[in-house]
Design an enzyme around this catalytic site. Structure first.
Site, mmCIF file in Angstrom:
data_model
loop_
_atom_site.group_PDB
_atom_site.id
_atom_site.type_symbol
_atom_site.label_atom_id
_atom_site.label_comp_id
_atom_site.label_asym_id
_atom_site.label_seq_id
_atom_site.Cartn_x
_atom_site.Cartn_y
_atom_site.Cartn_z
ATOM 1 N N HIS A 98 0.816 -1.221 0.000
ATOM 2 C CA HIS A 98 0.000 0.000 0.000
ATOM 3 C C HIS A 98 0.848 1.269 0.000
ATOM 4 O O HIS A 98 0.365 2.346 -0.346
ATOM 5 C CB HIS A 98 -0.977 0.000 1.179
ATOM 6 C CG HIS A 98 -0.382 0.366 2.505
ATOM 7 N ND1 HIS A 98 0.049 -0.580 3.410
ATOM 8 C CD2 HIS A 98 -0.137 1.563 3.093
ATOM 9 C CE1 HIS A 98 0.504 0.023 4.494
ATOM 10 N NE2 HIS A 98 0.409 1.322 4.313
ATOM 11 N N ASP A 128 0.127 -7.563 1.490
ATOM 12 C CA ASP A 128 0.605 -6.188 1.626
ATOM 13 C C ASP A 128 2.133 -6.119 1.608
ATOM 14 O O ASP A 128 2.746 -5.358 2.356
ATOM 15 C CB ASP A 128 0.060 -5.543 2.906
ATOM 16 C CG ASP A 128 0.162 -4.020 2.866
ATOM 17 O OD1 ASP A 128 0.248 -3.454 1.763
ATOM 18 O OD2 ASP A 128 0.164 -3.399 3.949
ATOM 19 N N GLY A 174 3.559 6.607 7.914
ATOM 20 C CA GLY A 174 4.970 6.736 7.548
ATOM 21 C C GLY A 174 5.806 5.591 8.087
ATOM 22 O O GLY A 174 6.875 5.286 7.567
ATOM 23 N N ASN A 175 5.317 4.924 9.164
ATOM 24 C CA ASN A 175 5.987 3.725 9.671
ATOM 25 C C ASN A 175 5.725 2.508 8.793
ATOM 26 O O ASN A 175 6.464 1.516 8.857
ATOM 27 C CB ASN A 175 5.515 3.394 11.088
ATOM 28 C CG ASN A 175 6.290 4.131 12.159
ATOM 29 O OD1 ASN A 175 5.733 4.950 12.876
ATOM 30 N ND2 ASN A 175 7.580 3.830 12.268
ATOM 31 N N SER A 176 4.667 2.563 7.992
ATOM 32 C CA SER A 176 4.293 1.414 7.175
ATOM 33 C C SER A 176 5.455 0.958 6.303
ATOM 34 O O SER A 176 6.086 1.759 5.615
ATOM 35 C CB SER A 176 3.105 1.769 6.269
ATOM 36 O OG SER A 176 1.946 1.979 7.031
ATOM 37 N N GLY A 234 -10.756 -25.487 -3.886
ATOM 38 C CA GLY A 234 -12.136 -25.344 -4.338
ATOM 39 C C GLY A 234 -13.180 -25.735 -3.327
ATOM 40 O O GLY A 234 -14.132 -26.446 -3.659
ATOM 41 N N ILE A 262 -15.570 -22.922 3.243
ATOM 42 C CA ILE A 262 -15.399 -23.444 4.590
ATOM 43 C C ILE A 262 -15.980 -22.507 5.631
ATOM 44 O O ILE A 262 -16.217 -21.323 5.371
ATOM 45 C CB ILE A 262 -13.913 -23.701 4.908
ATOM 46 C CG1 ILE A 262 -13.088 -22.419 4.742
ATOM 47 C CG2 ILE A 262 -13.367 -24.836 4.068
ATOM 48 C CD1 ILE A 262 -11.635 -22.563 5.165
#
Length: 465
Positions: free
Chosen positions: A103, A133, A202-204, A260, A263
């Site tokens: 992101h 991510d 900003g830490n991401s 497939g 659940i």
């Protein structure tokens, strides 16, 4: 008389950890990431700049109503480059490969990576994976400092950890805390590490570091109701991130396995009624036509307890294990069916877009109705399925529920449901269902496997006393 002093047990003194050596060791390999995109000038919302707006958008938070003082905005041309976001990352190879969050670089036209020695590089996006991510970047440089990759599986709750990143663009900021929880479910493919390390916009993409100076996670999300840090942060386990990054570096994309099945969880009381024990597994509520699961013999109502010998302790364990298996490989799944376990061999397929399945159960023609004493005592009014209904529903047996009341209705059964098994016994006719109920212990809950639309599920009928 002289007094006798009673010896007191010595208190164990433990000092707070010193992070200075870790900062010196890991800090040079942590980078600041700035992204830009071509766009027209943007008007701040409630006085917030782009970094803060990205924060609220990322975590789905309501916009604050109180505006902040605004600085004069300079007009921009339609084709000008405007700053879009700030994030963090860390170097994993001395030839310039960088890990960060997907992101952070999503939609970017240009990615700029700044090192602690103030050198700045334009980065290429090698690949991104939205499901986890994770993103891999490449800068053209050599002899770069790198992080040491640790083992997130060795993390313990209560262990000290540290984060380095660029919150609000403040480069090389260090925060610390402890591991609050492990295996925190927030998605199909990620068992997050939860910490109380202060993480902000900003830490991401920055590293989560243990006291041995090893990266054990990528800081990715926070939980907040106010828009600010509230003591809960989530990091992607580094072993998962490395596995994804290796695929991105090799092919630019991530391939995942699928079998497939639809659940769902198994309720504790249902598991006890079935004789399953303490390990509930994942309930198969539906099997896709021509899928690997159907070819392997998996049936709706099966409970998958193991995949390649690994226990399924939570429903989310299954998609993670299957997703991490190479498509085309042979695997073994263990299913619990009608009171016993069996192993099935299955060939893993590749993940594809979800299919929309239409229900045909309510379109089926009603079969011959049966008046059965034991079933009616539970509030069940049932009939046999016609051959046409069986063909439409792709069933070999089952009993159609014409009406449900009393105990059956309280259990959640309703008109149009198809009972596949009752009291751990498959039924293919109303007479078979009646025979099972006649022998069943009416003082205990009776488990029912039924199908509604395309999906199967369990219910417990609790007879009135």
């Amino acid at each position: 008389m002289p007094s006798t002093a009673i010896a007191q047990p010595a208190a164990v003194a433990r000092g707070l950890p010193d992070f200075t050596d870790l900062v010196d060791q890991v800090g040079p390999a942590v980078v600041n990431i700035r992204t830009t995109e071509k766009s027209a000038s943007r008007t701040p919302v409630n006085g917030m700049d782009e970094d803060m707006l990205e924060f609220f958008k990322r975590f789905g938070l309501p916009m604050p109503h109180a505006p902040r003082p605004q600085r004069p905005q300079r007009p921009q041309d339609e084709d000008s480059q405007s700053s879009r976001g700030v994030g963090s990352g860390f170097i994993v190879s001395n030839d310039g490969y960088v890990l960060t969050n997907a992101h952070v670089v999503e939609g970017a036209d240009q990615v700029l990576v700044t090192l602690t020695d103030k050198r700045e590089f334009k980065a290429r996006i090698i690949g991104t994976d939205k499901r986890t991510d994770v993103a891999v970047l490449k800068i053209e440089a050599s002899g770069l400092p790198t992080v040491k990759v640790g083992d997130s599986g060795r993390l313990k709750v209560g262990e000290w950890v540290m984060a380095i990143g660029s919150p609000f663009g403040l480069e090389n900021s260090v925060t610390a805390g402890i591991v609050s929880a492990k295996q925190r479910d927030t998605g199909d493919y990620l068992p997050f590490i939860q910490t109380d390390v202060a993480i902000n916009p900003g830490n991401s993409g920055g590293p989560l570091i243990n006291m041995r100076g090893e990266v054990v996670g990528i800081n990715s999300q926070i939980y907040s109701r106010s828009g600010g840090y509230m003591g809960i942060a989530f990091a992607i386990p580094i072993d998962e991130a490395i596995r994804v990054s290796e695929q991105l570096r090799a092919t630019g994309k991530v391939t995942r396995g699928r079998i497939g099945v639809q659940i769902g969880p198994v309720a504790k009381d249902v598991a006890e009624s079935l004789g399953l024990g303490k390990q509930p597994g994942a309930l198969v509520t539906g099997v896709e036509a021509n899928s690997p699961a159907e070819k392997a013999g998996v049936e709706a109502g099966d409970i998958i307890t193991k995949f390649n010998g690994k226990p399924i302790e939570k429903v989310s364990d299954l998609p993670r294990l299957v997703g991490g298996t190479k498509p085309g490989s042979k695997s073994t799944i263990t299913v619990f069916r009608r009171g016993g376990s069996r192993d099935l061999s299955i060939t893993i397929a590749e993940v594809e877009p979800d299919k929309v399945v239409r229900s045909k159960a309510t379109d089926a023609e009603p079969g011959h109705k049966a008046r059965l004493a034991s079933a009616q005592q539970l509030g069940l009014h049932v009939s046999d399925l016609s051959e046409a209904q069986k063909r439409d529903l792709k069933l070999k047996g089952g009993v159609l529920v014409d009406a449900a009341s009393d105990a059956a209705a309280r259990a959640g059964l309703r008109e149009g449901d198809v009972i596949l098994a009752i009291a751990n016994t498959e039924v293919s006719s109303a007479k078979e269902l009646e025979a099972v109920l006649t022998k069943a212990d009416k003082s205990k809950p009776i488990n029912v496997l039924f199908r509604r639309g395309e999906w199967a599920q369990y219910a417990l009928i609790r007879p009135s006393r």
